[in-house]
Design an enzyme around this catalytic site. Structure first.
Site, PDB file in Angstrom:
ATOM      1  N   HIS A 166       0.922  -1.146   0.000  1.00 19.27           N
ATOM      2  CA  HIS A 166       0.000   0.000   0.000  1.00 19.27           C
ATOM      3  C   HIS A 166       0.953   1.186   0.000  1.00 19.27           C
ATOM      4  CE1 HIS A 166      -3.806   2.109   1.720  1.00 19.27           C
ATOM      5  NE2 HIS A 166      -2.889   3.053   1.533  1.00 19.27           N
TER       6      HIS A 166
ATOM      7  N   HIS B 138       3.377   4.197   0.224  1.00 22.30           N
ATOM      8  CA  HIS B 138       3.681   5.026   1.401  1.00 22.30           C
ATOM      9  C   HIS B 138       5.022   5.710   1.213  1.00 22.30           C
ATOM     10  CE1 HIS B 138       5.184   0.924   2.098  1.00 22.30           C
ATOM     11  NE2 HIS B 138       6.219   1.494   2.693  1.00 22.30           N
TER      12      HIS B 138
END
Ligand code: AMP
Ligand code: ZN
Length: 120
Positions: free
Chosen positions: A97, A99
């Protein structure tokens, strides 16, 4: 979706949040690699930098501007900091995810530690 950072966004996994708005969340990394080690993530699930699309441009800009603000709030603006996005296997991405790491609070190891012998 079985994604650690989506669960942090939803609050089903706890985190030490330092910032949140409609689009992003920032929190302390659980295994800090520097005196200050924060992560900035979009609430939208995007797996990697490779998965960003043209219509994510405004979101990406927002993330970077918030990273600047969060770094300043953390007291890093004057001495500087490193903003890192790891994309994929060779970069050592663990959480899929997207980041950005904000690292600072000490002099960080250079990315190019080898002396440049032929720089003239
Ligand atoms: P990356 O290698 O760029 O995918 O980095 C993932 C980062 O997420 C690592 O620095 C981990 O220490 C951090 N991390 C993993 N789980 C958590 C968690 N539950 N809360 C905060 N940070 C985490
Ligand atoms: Zn996710």
């Amino acid at each position: 979706m079985d994604c650690l950072f989506c669960k942090i966004v939803q609050g089903t996994i706890p985190s030490r949040k330092v910032y949140e708005d409609d689009l992003v969340v920032a929190f302390h990394d659980i295994q800090p690699q520097a005196p200050v080690h924060l992560l900035v993530i979009p609430k939208k699930h995007i797996a990697t930098m490779n998965d960003c699309e043209e219509n994510d441009s405004a979101l990406l800009g927002h993330i970077l501007m918030k990273a600047q603000e969060i770094a300043r709030e953390a007291g890093l603006a004057d001495n500087g900091y490193r903003l890192v996005n790891n994309c994929g296997r060779d970069a050592g991405q663990i959480v899929y995810h997207i980041h950005w790491h904000i690292l600072g609070g000490e002099k960080l190891a250079p990315l190019n530690p080898k002396p440049q012998a032929d720089c003239e």
